[in-house]
Design a protein around this motif. Sequence first.
Motif, PDB file in Angstrom:
ATOM      1  N   UNK A  32      42.445  39.604  45.950  1.00 17.83           N
ATOM      2  CA  UNK A  32      43.155  40.798  46.419  1.00 17.83           C
ATOM      3  C   UNK A  32      43.699  40.595  47.831  1.00 17.83           C
ATOM      4  N   UNK A  33      42.967  39.857  48.639  1.00 19.61           N
ATOM      5  CA  UNK A  33      43.368  39.654  50.034  1.00 19.61           C
ATOM      6  C   UNK A  33      44.534  38.684  50.171  1.00 19.61           C
ATOM      7  N   UNK A  34      44.556  37.637  49.358  1.00 18.19           N
ATOM      8  CA  UNK A  34      45.513  36.547  49.596  1.00 18.19           C
ATOM      9  C   UNK A  34      46.678  36.513  48.623  1.00 18.19           C
ATOM     10  N   UNK A  35      46.601  37.240  47.503  1.00 15.29           N
ATOM     11  CA  UNK A  35      47.682  37.194  46.521  1.00 15.29           C
ATOM     12  C   UNK A  35      48.479  38.493  46.510  1.00 15.29           C
ATOM     13  N   UNK A  36      49.795  38.420  46.303  1.00  9.66           N
ATOM     14  CA  UNK A  36      50.574  39.644  46.136  1.00  9.66           C
ATOM     15  C   UNK A  36      50.272  40.289  44.791  1.00  9.66           C
ATOM     16  N   UNK A  37      50.575  41.572  44.669  1.00 16.93           N
ATOM     17  CA  UNK A  37      50.251  42.290  43.438  1.00 16.93           C
ATOM     18  C   UNK A  37      50.956  41.750  42.215  1.00 16.93           C
ATOM     19  N   UNK A  38      52.144  41.160  42.397  1.00 17.28           N
ATOM     20  CA  UNK A  38      52.895  40.655  41.245  1.00 17.28           C
ATOM     21  C   UNK A  38      52.706  39.179  40.977  1.00 17.28           C
ATOM     22  N   UNK A  39      51.698  38.575  41.585  1.00 21.33           N
ATOM     23  CA  UNK A  39      51.489  37.135  41.398  1.00 21.33           C
ATOM     24  C   UNK A  39      51.198  36.829  39.927  1.00 21.33           C
ATOM     25  N   UNK A  40      51.735  35.690  39.476  1.00 22.35           N
ATOM     26  CA  UNK A  40      51.592  35.355  38.045  1.00 22.35           C
ATOM     27  C   UNK A  40      50.173  34.953  37.669  1.00 22.35           C
ATOM     28  N   UNK A  41      49.269  34.780  38.654  1.00 21.63           N
ATOM     29  CA  UNK A  41      47.888  34.441  38.309  1.00 21.63           C
ATOM     30  C   UNK A  41      47.095  35.671  37.889  1.00 21.63           C
ATOM     31  N   UNK A  42      47.513  36.858  38.359  1.00 18.75           N
ATOM     32  CA  UNK A  42      46.749  38.064  38.072  1.00 18.75           C
ATOM     33  C   UNK A  42      46.508  38.318  36.584  1.00 18.75           C
ATOM     34  N   UNK A  43      47.504  38.199  35.693  1.00 17.89           N
ATOM     35  CA  UNK A  43      47.237  38.469  34.269  1.00 17.89           C
ATOM     36  C   UNK A  43      46.097  37.632  33.698  1.00 17.89           C
ATOM     37  N   UNK A  44      46.047  36.350  34.066  1.00 14.44           N
ATOM     38  CA  UNK A  44      44.975  35.484  33.560  1.00 14.44           C
ATOM     39  C   UNK A  44      43.608  35.994  33.999  1.00 14.44           C
ATOM     40  N   UNK A  45      43.534  36.303  35.289  1.00 13.08           N
ATOM     41  CA  UNK A  45      42.251  36.735  35.836  1.00 13.08           C
ATOM     42  C   UNK A  45      41.830  38.096  35.281  1.00 13.08           C
ATOM     43  N   UNK A  46      42.743  39.054  35.240  1.00 11.47           N
ATOM     44  CA  UNK A  46      42.429  40.408  34.785  1.00 11.47           C
ATOM     45  C   UNK A  46      42.035  40.398  33.308  1.00 11.47           C
ATOM     46  N   UNK A  47      42.785  39.640  32.489  1.00  7.24           N
ATOM     47  CA  UNK A  47      42.457  39.565  31.063  1.00  7.24           C
ATOM     48  C   UNK A  47      41.074  38.961  30.864  1.00  7.24           C
ATOM     49  N   UNK A  48      40.761  37.908  31.637  1.00  7.38           N
ATOM     50  CA  UNK A  48      39.446  37.279  31.493  1.00  7.38           C
ATOM     51  C   UNK A  48      38.329  38.238  31.916  1.00  7.38           C
ATOM     52  N   UNK A  49      38.508  38.902  33.056  1.00  5.81           N
ATOM     53  CA  UNK A  49      37.489  39.840  33.541  1.00  5.81           C
ATOM     54  C   UNK A  49      37.285  40.970  32.544  1.00  5.81           C
ATOM     55  N   UNK A  50      38.395  41.544  32.032  1.00  7.17           N
ATOM     56  CA  UNK A  50      38.291  42.629  31.046  1.00  7.17           C
ATOM     57  C   UNK A  50      37.620  42.139  29.773  1.00  7.17           C
ATOM     58  N   UNK A  51      37.928  40.909  29.376  1.00  9.42           N
ATOM     59  CA  UNK A  51      37.308  40.349  28.180  1.00  9.42           C
ATOM     60  C   UNK A  51      35.808  40.203  28.345  1.00  9.42           C
ATOM     61  N   UNK A  52      35.382  39.791  29.529  1.00 11.19           N
ATOM     62  CA  UNK A  52      33.951  39.657  29.800  1.00 11.19           C
ATOM     63  C   UNK A  52      33.259  41.008  29.751  1.00 11.19           C
ATOM     64  N   UNK A  53      33.909  42.023  30.333  1.00 10.83           N
ATOM     65  CA  UNK A  53      33.323  43.366  30.292  1.00 10.83           C
ATOM     66  C   UNK A  53      33.223  43.881  28.873  1.00 10.83           C
ATOM     67  N   UNK A  54      34.235  43.583  28.045  1.00 17.28           N
ATOM     68  CA  UNK A  54      34.213  44.027  26.652  1.00 17.28           C
ATOM     69  C   UNK A  54      33.082  43.380  25.884  1.00 17.28           C
ATOM     70  N   UNK A  55      32.872  42.079  26.117  1.00 22.98           N
ATOM     71  CA  UNK A  55      31.792  41.375  25.414  1.00 22.98           C
ATOM     72  C   UNK A  55      30.425  41.890  25.860  1.00 22.98           C
ATOM     73  N   UNK A  56      30.289  42.208  27.139  1.00 21.68           N
ATOM     74  CA  UNK A  56      29.024  42.745  27.625  1.00 21.68           C
ATOM     75  C   UNK A  56      28.737  44.102  27.047  1.00 21.68           C
ATOM     76  N   UNK A  57      29.804  44.917  26.902  1.00 22.86           N
ATOM     77  CA  UNK A  57      29.627  46.264  26.343  1.00 22.86           C
ATOM     78  C   UNK A  57      29.164  46.184  24.882  1.00 22.86           C
ATOM     79  N   UNK A  58      29.722  45.245  24.135  1.00 21.90           N
ATOM     80  CA  UNK A  58      29.326  45.087  22.736  1.00 21.90           C
ATOM     81  C   UNK A  58      27.892  44.620  22.626  1.00 21.90           C
ATOM     82  N   UNK A  59      27.541  43.747  23.537  1.00 22.29           N
ATOM     83  CA  UNK A  59      26.174  43.226  23.500  1.00 22.29           C
ATOM     84  C   UNK A  59      25.173  44.341  23.802  1.00 22.29           C
TER      85      UNK A  59
END
Length: 245
Positions: A218-245
């Motif tokens: 959040x500190x070093x990347x702009x909001x529209x950086x192309x890396x954000x989708x990868x990171x956000x999708x992975x984080x959300x995926x981890x939360x989804x798997x934890x919720x199912x567990x």
Amino acid sequence: MLAALSPSRDEQLHAGDPVRIGLDVKDYPSLRMPDGQNVALIHASAGMRRIAALAYLLVWTWREHKIACEQTGRKPAKEIIFLVDEIECHLHPQWQRRIVPALLRVMQALTGKSVPVQLIVATHSPLVLASAEPDFDDDQDALFNIVLRDKQAHIERATWAKRGDVVDWLVSDAFGLAQARSVEAEQAIEAAEAWMRGERSRLPEKLATEAAIHEELLRVLPGGDHFWPRWVVWVDGQKGRQAKA
């Protein structure tokens, strides 16, 4: 010659009238700026002074060459070789991407004839390499890297490939950057990628948790950086798997 080496058609350099500086009795050469003002060459920018010096050197050298040929009965040279170090030095990015094509064609402007030109140039500018793509001929041209190995400098021929965007040049073997970003942004992204791969044992202490990595992104990347989708999708995926567990 100044026009041929100018940064653009809209910003062409022209020789101005000689000017006086203060009460100095000497006349100084000048450049005419786009606004019509004559600025003494010693007060022009470093980039303008360098190009003006190059133009003067070419005109003077060619004139002296022709005089020498007339005196010795020889024919003028049919080929020209330019050896230039740090060709982008002091030049605005707009100028950096035009200087190589300009030098390839500058003898046409000087002589009115098609004179073969060979350029041997050293550069640290990805814009210079990108600018050479339209004229690069695999049968005649080559790209070399100077690398330090065992305390010795080695010149190695590199594989040429058009990369288009200067960002792709920055992360190529010619420049060797892992990311075309700030050092902090590169470190944060590498930590995030290591975290997603599960390689967490060698993460720096300040980036040893998912939350710390996220805060740094959040500190070093702009909001529209192309890396954000990868990171956000992975984080959300981890939360989804934890919720199912």
